[in-house]
Write a protein that holds these residues in place. Structure first.
Motif, PDB file in Angstrom:
ATOM      1  N   LEU A 123     -53.379  30.765  -9.827  1.00  0.00           N
ATOM      2  CA  LEU A 123     -53.044  30.009 -11.036  1.00  0.00           C
ATOM      3  C   LEU A 123     -51.549  29.763 -11.183  1.00  0.00           C
ATOM      4  CD1 LEU A 123     -55.535  31.407 -13.709  1.00  0.00           C
ATOM      5  CD2 LEU A 123     -55.652  29.275 -12.420  1.00  0.00           C
ATOM      6  N   ASP A 124     -50.732  30.794 -11.144  1.00  0.00           N
ATOM      7  CA  ASP A 124     -49.297  30.588 -11.370  1.00  0.00           C
ATOM      8  C   ASP A 124     -48.471  30.656 -10.087  1.00  0.00           C
ATOM      9  OD1 ASP A 124     -49.163  33.267 -10.725  1.00  0.00           O
ATOM     10  OD2 ASP A 124     -48.905  33.935 -12.798  1.00  0.00           O
ATOM     11  N   ARG A 125     -49.146  30.900  -8.932  1.00  0.00           N
ATOM     12  CA  ARG A 125     -48.530  30.901  -7.604  1.00  0.00           C
ATOM     13  C   ARG A 125     -47.425  31.952  -7.452  1.00  0.00           C
ATOM     14  NH1 ARG A 125     -50.340  26.525  -4.838  1.00  0.00           N
ATOM     15  NH2 ARG A 125     -48.743  26.716  -3.228  1.00  0.00           N
ATOM     16  N   LYS A 126     -47.463  32.978  -8.294  1.00  0.00           N
ATOM     17  CA  LYS A 126     -46.547  34.094  -8.100  1.00  0.00           C
ATOM     18  C   LYS A 126     -47.034  34.941  -6.926  1.00  0.00           C
ATOM     19  CE  LYS A 126     -45.057  34.505 -12.926  1.00  0.00           C
ATOM     20  NZ  LYS A 126     -45.003  35.383 -14.118  1.00  0.00           N
ATOM     21  N   ARG A 127     -46.087  35.561  -6.228  1.00  0.00           N
ATOM     22  CA  ARG A 127     -46.455  36.374  -5.070  1.00  0.00           C
ATOM     23  C   ARG A 127     -47.402  37.489  -5.510  1.00  0.00           C
ATOM     24  NH1 ARG A 127     -44.234  35.570  -0.340  1.00  0.00           N
ATOM     25  NH2 ARG A 127     -44.810  37.660   0.369  1.00  0.00           N
ATOM     26  N   LEU A 128     -48.411  37.734  -4.695  1.00  0.00           N
ATOM     27  CA  LEU A 128     -49.468  38.649  -5.097  1.00  0.00           C
ATOM     28  C   LEU A 128     -50.015  39.364  -3.872  1.00  0.00           C
ATOM     29  CD1 LEU A 128     -51.406  39.733  -7.289  1.00  0.00           C
ATOM     30  CD2 LEU A 128     -52.861  37.744  -6.867  1.00  0.00           C
ATOM     31  N   HIS A 129     -50.209  40.673  -3.994  1.00  0.00           N
ATOM     32  CA  HIS A 129     -50.841  41.482  -2.954  1.00  0.00           C
ATOM     33  C   HIS A 129     -52.137  42.046  -3.517  1.00  0.00           C
ATOM     34  CE1 HIS A 129     -51.564  44.535   0.087  1.00  0.00           C
ATOM     35  NE2 HIS A 129     -50.649  43.963   0.837  1.00  0.00           N
ATOM     36  N   CYS A 138     -49.974  39.581 -12.825  1.00  0.00           N
ATOM     37  CA  CYS A 138     -49.456  38.475 -13.636  1.00  0.00           C
ATOM     38  C   CYS A 138     -50.395  38.085 -14.768  1.00  0.00           C
ATOM     39  CB  CYS A 138     -49.159  37.267 -12.754  1.00  0.00           C
ATOM     40  SG  CYS A 138     -50.521  36.742 -11.691  1.00  0.00           S
ATOM     41  N   GLY A 139     -51.483  38.846 -14.981  1.00  0.00           N
ATOM     42  CA  GLY A 139     -52.306  38.670 -16.169  1.00  0.00           C
ATOM     43  C   GLY A 139     -53.514  37.773 -16.020  1.00  0.00           C
ATOM     44  N   HIS A 140     -53.936  37.464 -14.808  1.00  0.00           N
ATOM     45  CA  HIS A 140     -55.111  36.628 -14.603  1.00  0.00           C
ATOM     46  C   HIS A 140     -56.255  37.472 -14.053  1.00  0.00           C
ATOM     47  CE1 HIS A 140     -51.668  33.701 -14.223  1.00  0.00           C
ATOM     48  NE2 HIS A 140     -52.365  33.204 -15.225  1.00  0.00           N
ATOM     49  N   GLU A 159     -55.766  34.369   3.176  1.00  0.00           N
ATOM     50  CA  GLU A 159     -55.059  33.206   3.717  1.00  0.00           C
ATOM     51  C   GLU A 159     -53.758  32.917   2.971  1.00  0.00           C
ATOM     52  OE1 GLU A 159     -57.648  29.879   3.775  1.00  0.00           O
ATOM     53  OE2 GLU A 159     -59.039  30.761   5.225  1.00  0.00           O
ATOM     54  N   LYS A 160     -53.685  33.294   1.704  1.00  0.00           N
ATOM     55  CA  LYS A 160     -52.506  33.014   0.888  1.00  0.00           C
ATOM     56  C   LYS A 160     -51.884  34.322   0.428  1.00  0.00           C
ATOM     57  CE  LYS A 160     -53.801  28.641   1.017  1.00  0.00           C
ATOM     58  NZ  LYS A 160     -53.086  27.634   1.838  1.00  0.00           N
ATOM     59  N   ASP A 161     -50.707  34.220  -0.157  1.00  0.00           N
ATOM     60  CA  ASP A 161     -50.036  35.421  -0.654  1.00  0.00           C
ATOM     61  C   ASP A 161     -49.540  35.219  -2.082  1.00  0.00           C
ATOM     62  OD1 ASP A 161     -48.026  33.629  -0.193  1.00  0.00           O
ATOM     63  OD2 ASP A 161     -46.755  35.003   0.976  1.00  0.00           O
TER      64      ASP A 161
END
Length: 686
Positions: A84-90, A63-65, A78-80
């Protein structure tokens, strides 16, 4: 930005922080980034928005960060989603930032952390070399550490002539070695027991309690011997390493997971109850008593603040009377238990083991919900004298398993139990409904205890690679190992392939590959420094011919997909990577390095170690492994044998093809001296 050096060394909490890291000169957790004192304000585009510090090992998200590698890895455990933008991320979808970003970060000016003795300013990428070779403050620190090492026989270290800033250090911290190892460059003398994630962790060269026999002799009092016990271990930071190495797994004759070493100042060592040789049967809600090695390693690596470990310590020789004062005068209760299986293939749900201090077969544990547990008459630590009339007073668990499998639907067990009530609360804790909450119902279904041939668990493929490159361009890889290294006689292996190098562009050399040859020069018998010299010399060649061995551990196909914890990142930037013990076992014999260990004893007691393996156990000629080393015995006081070592010869006689029942009497017949030829591989770091 960063933390001033004077503030760090004034901290007086030796148990909560690691000693100073000699890569950045400051104090931080192993899982956290290095700290730097930046001379100027840093552009916000070069700052990680998790730690709010200039980026280290930057990773770009889809997502560009951009974030620090360690910051993002810890966050996504702990998170997925993106912070920053709270888009789903692996995590595996993130990529290393461009060369330009790396260069901008490397050129950031930083101050020497030893500001009281050194006012130098340099680029961030040059700080480590400055601390190693030029900084008077770091040099003074090394001298003080050497003084501390030479005075470790003193009971109190605080009165040393060194500065009070050394207070957080343990008495045997090898930070002087850390200056030479650093994080990942191939020039440094890395060994598998001192891989990048551990360079800030004290005491990696020395197993806990190895040299202080009086201290070790007091340790077993904290855990009962010969019984299953559950302990709680707390850590304020759930990501701090446990500080142990492990061997075993159901792909080897060891079956169970055994602690090979406990590293000083680690979480387990500070707790003080576990020792090398203890068997780990369950971790929180995960039963690891009969799982693959890498599966158990992943379970133990799961971050948590409170760790519930169900463990077994072998009974010390002669301790039956000392641990239970009336044990020598009590009678054994003999009784029969008949179990009726619904079908011939149904499992009884009994884990059988042998002991080092007495012959026969013993019940280690009962599978919750299994046939034996539902019957309710059998207990952990019961001795199995016979099954369906077959005498097992001097039998093996493997023989007992064969009798049970061939018994049909009716199994008649003859059991011996001490006449007085057993302290069964701890022994039955892992298998009764009254046990504490950590023993949930997620125990795995029973698997057959027969293990596979190691050749089925590890694959080795030799590959020949020709890489063309610019003159004097480096190959772009970091290596560890080498003959004579502190972790043993290891081949040279690749620990990482940094981005943007010629090997990364080529893509065929991978982390974990064993290097055999470069430009016709054999690397298999070289020390680390000799091998690094050969690799550097290749920089003058326009083309490099590499012969490497790609080693892969084959995961258990019977393992359910949902059972395997996802812990180890495949990202090549993961500096916490270290080889698996099973990986070493799968290497061809040409890469094995044997050495002799001579044990001596002044009486006819036991040598002090138990063995598993041999022809009769699985009919695949598995090697003999040392499973436990018992406190207070010749093997323990000698200190060189480790759990997981392979015995390949006794007094010069090869053990290949020998049965277990043949090797045990041979060892017992040796009177005051025995020579063991062993192969020792370092256990997997947890």
């Amino acid at each position: 930005m960063g933390t001033a050096s004077e503030e760090v060394v004034a901290v007086e909490q030796p148990s909560s922080l690691n000693p100073l890291c000699f890569e950045c000169g400051q104090q931080h957790w192993t899982r956290e980034n290095h700290l730097y004192n930046y001379q100027n304000e840093v552009d916000d585009d070069l700052v990680c928005h998790i730690c709010l510090q200039p980026l280290l090992q930057p990773l770009d998200t889809p997502c560009g960060h951009t974030f620090c590698y360690k910051c993002l890895r810890n966050f996504l455990q702990e998170k997925d989603f993106c912070p920053l933008d709270r888009k789903r991320l692996h995590f595996k979808l993130c990529k290393k930032s461009s060369i330009l970003v790396h260069k901008l970060l490397d050129k950031l000016p930083v101050l020497c952390p030893f500001s009281s003795a050194c006012q130098a300013v340099m680029q961030r990428c040059d700080l480590e070399a400055h601390l190693k070779n030029r900084c008077p403050g770091a040099s003074h620190r090394r001298v003080a550490l050497e003084k501390r090492k030479t005075s470790k026989t003193q009971t109190e270290i605080e009165g040393e002539n060194g500065p009070t800033s050394l207070e957080p250090l343990g008495p045997t911290s090898p930070e002087a070695d850390c200056l030479g190892t650093g994080s990942v460059p191939a020039e440094r003398n890395l060994t598998p027991a001192a891989l990048p994630a551990w360079t800030e962790e004290p005491g990696l060269d020395n197993p806990a309690f190895e040299e202080s026999t009086t201290e070790a002799a007091q340790q077993p009092l904290s855990l009962p011997e010969g019984e299953i016990t559950t302990i709680e271990i707390h850590r304020s930071n759930p990501y701090v390493q446990l500080g142990i190495s492990i061997v075993g797994g159901n792909e080897t004759p060891l079956i169970n997971i055994v602690i090979q070493e406990v590293y000083r100042d680690g979480v387990i060592a500070r707790d003080g109850r576990l020792l090398a040789g203890d068997q780990i049967l369950q971790v929180n809600s995960y039963d690891i008593s009969n799982v693959s090695h890498n599966h158990a390693r992943a379970v133990l690596s799961q971050p948590c603040s409170t760790l519930h470990l169900t463990v077994l310590r072998e009974r010390r020789f002669g301790s039956r009377a000392s641990g239970h004062s009336d044990a020598g005068t009590t009678r054994e209760e003999l009784f029969h238990v008949i179990l009726l299986k619904r079908e011939a293939t149904e499992q009884l749900g009994i884990k059988l083991v042998r002991r080092t201090d007495e012959p026969g077969v013993f019940i280690l544990d009962l599978l919750e919900g299994g046939l034996a547990a539902q019957d309710g008459r059998l207990n952990s630590n019961d001795r199995v004298l016979a099954i369906n009339g077959h005498d097992l007073k001097h039998g093996t668990p493997e023989l007992a398993a064969q009798i049970i499998q061939a018994s049909g639907e009716r199994v008649n067990l003859t059991i011996a139990r001490p006449g007085r009530p057993q302290p069964a609360s701890s022994a039955r804790e892992a298998g009764t409904p009254s046990s504490s909450q950590q023993h949930s119902q997620q125990l795995y279904p029973a698997r057959p205890s027969s293990h596979k041939d190691l050749t089925q668990c590890v694959t080795c493929q030799e590959k020949h690679i020709t890489v063309k490159k610019e003159p004097h361009e480096s190959l772009g890889m970091t290596v560890a190992g080498g003959r004579g290294s502190k972790s043993g006689e290891l081949p040279i292996f690749v620990t990482s392939v940094p981005p943007h190098g010629c090997l990364a562009r080529d893509g065929r050399i991978k982390r974990g590959d064993v290097l055999l040859n470069i430009n016709g020069i054999d690397l298999t018998n070289l020390s680390h420094s000799e091998a690094v010299g050969m690799l550097k010399a290749s920089a003058a060649s326009p083309a490099v011919i590499l012969t490497a061995l790609e080693v892969q551990v084959v995961e258990d196909p019977t393992q359910a997909p949902g059972e395997q914890p996802s812990t180890f990142s495949e990202n090549e930037y993961d500096t916490s990577w270290s080889p698996s013990w099973v990986m070493w076992l799968g290497l061809p014999s040409a890469l094995h390095s044997c050495h002799d260990i001579v044990l001596r004893r002044s009486h006819l007691g036991s040598w002090g170690f138990s063995i598993v393996g041999g022809y009769e156990e699985n009919h695949t000629n598995q090697p003999f492994f040392i499973k436990t080393i018992v406190l207070g015995t010749p093997a323990y006081y000698d200190g060189r044998l480790k759990c997981g070592d392979m015995i390949v010869a006794v007094n010069g006689l090869s053990t290949v093809g020998m049965s277990h029942s043949a090797l045990v009497p041979m060892l017992k017949e040796q009177r005051n001296k025995v020579t063991l030829t062993v192969i020792c591989w370092p256990g997997s770091l947890v």
